[in-house]
Design an enzyme around this catalytic site. Structure first.
Site, PDB file in Angstrom:
ATOM      1  N   ASP A 136      -2.128  -4.910   0.083  1.00 26.30           N
ATOM      2  CA  ASP A 136      -1.635  -6.195   0.577  1.00 26.30           C
ATOM      3  C   ASP A 136      -2.426  -6.728   1.770  1.00 26.30           C
ATOM      4  O   ASP A 136      -2.745  -7.923   1.829  1.00 26.30           O
ATOM      5  CB  ASP A 136      -0.144  -6.121   0.904  1.00 26.30           C
ATOM      6  CG  ASP A 136       0.249  -4.914   1.745  1.00 26.30           C
ATOM      7  OD1 ASP A 136      -0.640  -4.142   2.167  1.00 26.30           O
ATOM      8  OD2 ASP A 136       1.461  -4.736   1.980  1.00 26.30           O
TER       9      ASP A 136
ATOM     10  N   GLN B 224       0.815  -1.208   0.000  1.00 30.49           N
ATOM     11  CA  GLN B 224       0.000   0.000   0.000  1.00 30.49           C
ATOM     12  C   GLN B 224       0.853   1.264   0.000  1.00 30.49           C
ATOM     13  O   GLN B 224       2.025   1.251   0.357  1.00 30.49           O
ATOM     14  CB  GLN B 224      -0.912   0.012   1.227  1.00 30.49           C
ATOM     15  CG  GLN B 224      -2.077  -0.947   1.130  1.00 30.49           C
ATOM     16  CD  GLN B 224      -3.049  -0.756   2.282  1.00 30.49           C
ATOM     17  OE1 GLN B 224      -2.922  -1.406   3.309  1.00 30.49           O
ATOM     18  NE2 GLN B 224      -4.013   0.123   2.111  1.00 30.49           N
ATOM     19  N   HIS B 225       0.205   2.347  -0.395  1.00 33.05           N
ATOM     20  CA  HIS B 225       0.653   3.734  -0.205  1.00 33.05           C
ATOM     21  C   HIS B 225       1.737   4.214  -1.150  1.00 33.05           C
ATOM     22  O   HIS B 225       1.922   5.420  -1.291  1.00 33.05           O
ATOM     23  CB  HIS B 225       1.157   3.973   1.226  1.00 33.05           C
ATOM     24  CG  HIS B 225       0.290   3.430   2.310  1.00 33.05           C
ATOM     25  ND1 HIS B 225      -1.064   3.692   2.382  1.00 33.05           N
ATOM     26  CD2 HIS B 225       0.585   2.646   3.375  1.00 33.05           C
ATOM     27  CE1 HIS B 225      -1.559   3.096   3.451  1.00 33.05           C
ATOM     28  NE2 HIS B 225      -0.590   2.446   4.062  1.00 33.05           N
TER      29      HIS B 225
END
Length: 475
Positions: A240, A71-72
């Site tokens: 994830d 992520q991110h």
């Protein structure tokens, strides 16, 4: 036999699993490594994905695929679809100051209400603000912002820079899902819409953002010039942790503790969570509900560090830890080796306290490492429960979860029954669940085996000693 594939493009590597649509059995798999670092050229992820697909026997007989990803991570694209700079990953803390700036401008209450999040260095919005302030020329070039799984999905469908992809730079073809969109800091899990004001406040101008797909929607098909398939459908993909929840079949009443490079504690809930303290991130999940989550930067690496100091492998570290008494003779490790995200202490370092001449033994040091890692995660577990999340069982996953010492000590630290599912690539397996969902229109219900259920042996004094030591970091 109909086959579906799932991908886990994680911080360290890319994994591909191919599963039987009827039974969920993993019939083959593949893997390729990613480079180290907190700032990475996304082309390495693309090369690793193609290598992992090849290692898994290719996709010629696969009917659907979906990509789960870390992520991110900020993938900034220009108008020609080119990556402008290396992607800043979730564990890159240079944007900690940018997070503070966004909170000062909008207020933690407003941000939690609008996005379910209070910014920390991990989130995409803070990385965009850092880019705006530190590299204004690069920020001005940004025409679209994607996350790692969005970008890989786009490339699988044949899009990308002119000359590097069969369909070229169609930025409007970018797609994502609820779970990954909810980790950006400019999307609302409640309304399902992007918050353009927050995006502009972060980046300095508007940009193309990926279309958010529902759990069973298609992101296209794999382009034959990328890799040969039987017109494989591409699912929406996911972050994830949401992928792991799908792979584990997590439902209401389940709390998942994942011990990987980072540590995560998350639950599947029917209602969104808003935590103005920022400890709990109010993410969406990949199935249409919600995934309140607490993350720590220091998890299995804590065990790596202590094993290195003691000159042992992880098996021996576990044997040493089990040879010590609960509480490690008063030794307490607060494991903020790489700063920390929860609590939000990006510049912190670790500390080992409570040592005496008598307590400074290899056994106590090993036990202090396991207890410290798990107590940090237990803090996240309690933070989620404060928001009314019921915990009927705790699912402990990740490589370290197979260590008998981690299992036994988890049953002493956590105030819920602990179960350890059979080892597996649950993010990739969850992505395969979503691929099957996209292919058939129905979410599959594949069994997940449990390999251990350690007896509940709650020792509150372990957590109390840890909290007392950790309190010095926050006053």
């Amino acid at each position: 036999m109909t086959l579906v594939a799932g991908v886990d493009s994680s911080t360290q590597s890319c994994k591909v699993v191919v599963r039987d649509l009827t039974t969920g059995e993993v019939v083959r798999s593949g893997r390729a490594s990613h480079p180290d670092g907190t700032s990475v050229d996304p082309r390495h992820w693309w090369d690793a994905l193609l290598a992992a697909i090849a290692d898994a026997g290719g996709l010629a007989d696969v009917s659907a695929i979906a990509v789960g990803g870390q992520q991110h991570g900020m993938v900034a694209l220009d108008a020609q679809g080119r990556v402008i700079r290396d992607a800043l990953l979730w564990n890159d803390t240079r944007s900690a100051g940018a997070a503070r700036d966004l909170i000062a401008e909008f207020g933690a209450d407003q941000l939690a209400e609008r996005t379910g999040l209070v910014p920390v260095a991990s989130f995409t919005s803070t990385k965009l603000r850092w880019l705006r302030d530190a590299e204004p020329d690069n920020a001005a070039k940004v025409a679209a912002v994607a996350l790692p799984h969005d970008w890989l999905t786009w490339r699988l469908a044949g899009y990308g820079p002119e000359g590097e992809s069969p369909l070229g730079p169609v930025l409007e073809a970018l797609t994502t899902d609820r779970s990954d969109a909810s980790g950006t800091g400019y999307w609302s899990p409640t309304t399902g819409d992007y918050d353009r004001e927050l995006l502009i406040a972060a980046l300095g101008h508007d940009a193309v953002l990926p279309r958010v797909l529902g759990p069973s929607e298609h992101a296209g098909t794999v382009h034959p010039d990328v890799t040969p398939t039987a017109d494989a459908v591409i699912g929406a993909g996911m972050g994830d942790n949401a992928g792991a929840a799908l792979g584990l079949g997590a439902a209401s009443g389940d709390v998942v503790v994942s011990i990987g490079t980072s540590g995560t504690v998350f639950a599947v809930t029917d209602s969104p969570v808003r935590d103005v303290s920022g400890a709990v991130a109010g993410f969406a999940d990949a199935s249409g509900v919600f995934l309140p989550l607490v993350a720590t930067l220091n998890a299995a690496r804590v065990l790596d560090a202590m094993a290195r100091v003691l000159g042992v492998d992880h098996d021996e570290l576990g044997r040493l830890a089990l040879a010590a008494e609960p509480g490690a003779g008063g030794a307490v490790l607060v494991p903020y080796f790489e700063g920390e995200r929860t609590p939000n202490l990006p510049e912190a370092t670790a500390s080992l306290t409570g040592l005496t001449l008598a307590s400074t033994t290899r056994e106590n040091l090993a036990r202090a490492a396991v207890e410290g890692m798990l107590c940090a995660l237990a803090g996240g577990f309690e933070a989620i429960r404060v928001h009314g999340v019921e915990a009927q069982r705790l699912l402990l996953v990740g490589g370290a979860a197979q260590n008998p010492a981690v299992q036994a000590i988890a049953a002493q630290v956590f105030s819920a029954p602990v179960e350890i599912p059979r080892p597996g690539e649950y993010v990739a397996m969850g992505a395969a669940v979503q691929a099957a969902w996209a292919l058939t229109g129905e979410r599959p219900t594949w069994d997940v085996d449990t390999v251990a259920r350690p007896a509940v042996d709650t020792r509150p004094e372990i957590l109390e000693a840890y909290r007392a030591a950790a309190a010095s970091y926050t006053g």
